[in-house]
Enzyme design. Structure first.
Site, mmCIF file in Angstrom:
data_model
loop_
_atom_site.group_PDB
_atom_site.id
_atom_site.type_symbol
_atom_site.label_atom_id
_atom_site.label_comp_id
_atom_site.label_asym_id
_atom_site.label_seq_id
_atom_site.Cartn_x
_atom_site.Cartn_y
_atom_site.Cartn_z
ATOM 1 C CB SER A 66 6.607 41.807 65.426
ATOM 2 O OG SER A 66 5.583 41.803 66.370
ATOM 3 C CG ASP A 121 4.291 49.310 66.643
ATOM 4 O OD1 ASP A 121 3.221 48.854 67.086
ATOM 5 O OD2 ASP A 121 5.288 48.597 66.434
ATOM 6 C CG HIS A 159 3.507 46.025 64.550
ATOM 7 N ND1 HIS A 159 4.492 46.271 65.487
ATOM 8 C CD2 HIS A 159 3.455 44.672 64.427
ATOM 9 C CE1 HIS A 159 5.004 45.127 65.908
ATOM 10 N NE2 HIS A 159 4.401 44.149 65.281
#
Length: 633
Positions: free
Chosen positions: A492, A578, A610
């Protein structure tokens, strides 16, 4: 002689057992503990244990009752008549619940009934997809009905294109009964379409069963209002962030007392995770990040007195306090983790400041493992501040040898890096594979004051990158670190960090791994679903040419603009579902690496978001992660 020989053999056997280390397969056999509450008779803590089944590619769960006075857990089939049902009104007459309701037309067949086989979707605004699902015109609504068989439910949000509970993660904690059973309070962001995508302004709404009138209790606040609870004396309480669009703002405890909203944590330099009232209504207990851990705090409630409001930290140590379960006598029940142990249920004595472990779901497994050692050290940053850095050392660590070392870049960007236990980014597992892990509490981490937490917003490629390099450079001075074998990994925002550091690392690192990382800030702004996040953290849109802060995000702080300086192998991992950091980010990065002639690999999970949640996919993830490190580090 025989007795001595037996003891010697036993010690050898125990020592041999203790030499085992964590593996991906073992990690995915651990039981995952979820507390459900304290039984109505106050004698047991009720909890659920989920155990992944790799062969079935799913998890199976069982529930248990564990005596608080000691003893073995007993499996139970349901919690009816054992736990208080918070969804039943205090007077027992009604039940509150939620269902998904079709409100808007989205699909082609909604508009054109004669074309039932069309699969087109039509949108007039944003919020057309969120997290990992597309908006199909369905919204979570709160209902109530009489507490009897056959009763019909009443939709208290009838016709509204708003969600309560909030998507994607909200549940029945988003609505509660008033103590007199006359009102339902619920969390909702009453915005739709593009307005929804750019705002964090949820509110607490009051619905009166008799008048059917809905009132916004928190209308004046522009940020998040969440987690409503009532104190034992009947005071509505919730968590509040002040600023619209800022999802990582300081989270405070608000109490509505005689029409006045009292902020209990306004003058405390921290942010609240979650909270629970004491049985007498005089204190609120809460969990918050502090100095690389999550600890238990208390704050007094002054009521109508002139007593000063004081926040006090109760626990301290190299562990995280997580869930707050309830009280029994002088004890508060919580869950606890550290980097070597998954969540278990503990009892903490508030007067003696002592701990007692209650559940032992994974204790036997850990007793056979040689565990990693975590060290807390402080590094001076380039701007002269002290930064906490966790250093995780391999089991049976030998300081006389050189070890490959990983810089771990945390995501968020404003999520706490504490004594957490992850089933993917598991630092114990990395250490068990022979790697030293360097995990800095760089700029943007909560737990070091509000100012430190905020310094990352609109400065993604600035001071925080110096913080990362300060951390790895400081630890790399140790004789036991192999400076020719440094790696950099993260997901991320941590993936963004990997992409960015790959362009500025000046040959510090030998290999990189980025999972669902932001590679191109401009295309990220154009495709991510929660636009409020990019608006706040990037400083604005890429077309705002007179916005110097935003333009810096899309030029200087854009990893894409540094890609010609990439010169080391890189593994890029991406989830197909995602929508937070969409697939194009990983594709752009991999394509660039390939065209630059770099050793690179693209690990694509079509059905993951994600995160990687399915057991078999998770094992592939772990296998490929360590396979890459063996190949390149």
């Amino acid at each position: 002689m025989k007795k001595t020989l037996f003891i010697s053999l036993l010690m050898i056997s125990l020592n041999t057992m203790a030499q085992n280390t964590m593996t991906p397969e073992l990690l995915w056999k651990l039981g995952r503990v979820t507390p459900l509450g304290i039984s109505l008779d106050g004698k047991n803590v009720i909890y659920k244990v989920s155990i992944p089944s790799v062969s079935d590619n799913k998890s199976e769960s069982k529930m248990y009752a564990l005596p608080l006075e000691g003893g073995n857990p007993t499996e139970i089939k349901d919690t009816k008549d054992i736990l208080k049902d918070k969804n039943i009104s205090p007077d027992g007459k009604y039940v509150v619940y939620h269902e998904e309701v079709k409100v808007e037309k989205v699909h082609g067949k909604d508009f054109y009934p004669e074309l039932q086989k069309s699969d087109v979707q039509i949108y007039d605004g944003l919020n057309y997809r969120h997290w990992d699902t597309w908006n199909e015109g369905k919204y979570n609504h709160v209902f109530f009905k009489e507490n009897k068989d056959g009763a019909l439910g009443i939709d208290i949000q009838e016709g509204e294109n708003f969600d309560s509970p909030q998507k994607p993660f909200g549940g029945d904690e988003d609505y509660i009964w008033s103590p007199d059973s006359k009102n339902i309070y619920y969390v909702c962001k009453k915005k739709a379409g593009t307005e929804y995508a750019i705002s964090t302004n949820t509110n607490i709404f009051e619905y009166n069963l008799e008048t059917k009138k809905t009132t916004n209790i928190t209308e004046e606040n522009q940020g998040y209002d969440t987690t409503p609870q009532f104190s034992p004396s009947g005071n509505l309480t919730w968590l509040q962030m002040k600023r619209d669009g800022y999802e990582a703002d300081k989270n405070d405890i608000i109490v509505l007392f005689k029409g006045i909203k009292i902020n209990l944590t306004a003058n405390w330099d921290g942010t609240v995770d979650h909270y629970m009232w004491s049985a007498d209504g005089k204190k609120v207990y809460f969990v918050a990040p502090i100095d690389g851990t999550k600890q238990l705090f208390e704050v007094n409630f002054p009521g109508a007195t002139r007593i000063a409001i004081t926040v006090r930290q109760l626990t301290e140590g190299d562990f995280d306090v997580n869930d707050l379960i309830g009280f029994t006598g002088e004890n508060i029940l919580v869950t606890r983790t550290d980097m070597n142990h998954a969540s278990e249920i503990y009892s903490y004595n508030l007067s003696k400041n002592t701990w007692k472990q209650l559940s032992n779901v994974n204790t036997a497994t850990y007793s056979t493992l040689a565990l990693s050692k975590t060290e807390k050290r402080y590094v001076t940053t380039t701007d002269g501040k002290k930064m906490l850095v966790w250093v995780v050392l391999p089991p049976n660590f030998d300081a006389s040898k050189k070890h490959p070392t990983l810089l771990y870049c945390q995501g968020g960007p404003q999520s706490a890096l504490t004594q957490f236990y992850s089933y993917r980014w598991n630092l114990q597992l990395m250490a068990a594979n022979g790697y030293i892990v360097v995990a800095p509490n760089r700029r943007g981490m909560p737990g070091h004051g509000v100012a430190w937490n905020e310094e990352i917003s609109k400065d993604w490629g600035g001071q925080v990158m110096d913080d990362y390099l300060s951390a790895i450079d400081a630890v790399a001075k140790e004789n036991y670190v192999d400076n020719t074998r440094l790696g950099c990994v993260g997901a991320s925002y941590g993936g963004y960090s990997v992409f960015y550091l790959a362009g500025i690392h000046n040959n510090r690192f030998k290999t990189f791994i980025a999972h669902d990382g932001v590679y191109n800030t401009q295309s990220m702004f154009g495709t991510t679903e929660e636009v409020f996040f990019s608006n706040w953290d990037f400083g604005g849109a890429y077309w705002e040419k007179n916005n110097a802060i935003a333009q810096k995000t899309y030029t200087t702080f854009n990893p894409m603009n540094l890609v010609e300086k990439w010169n080391k192998p890189i593994l890029i991992i991406q989830g197909g579902k995602d929508f937070r950091v969409p697939i194009g980010q990983g594709q752009e990065a991999f394509q660039a690496a390939q065209l630059l002639g770099l050793k690179s690999r693209f690990l694509y999970f079509p059905e993951e978001n994600h995160w990687v949640l399915k057991p078999q996919n998770a094992l592939v993830w772990q296998t490929e992660f360590f396979k890459w490190l063996k190949e390149t580090l």
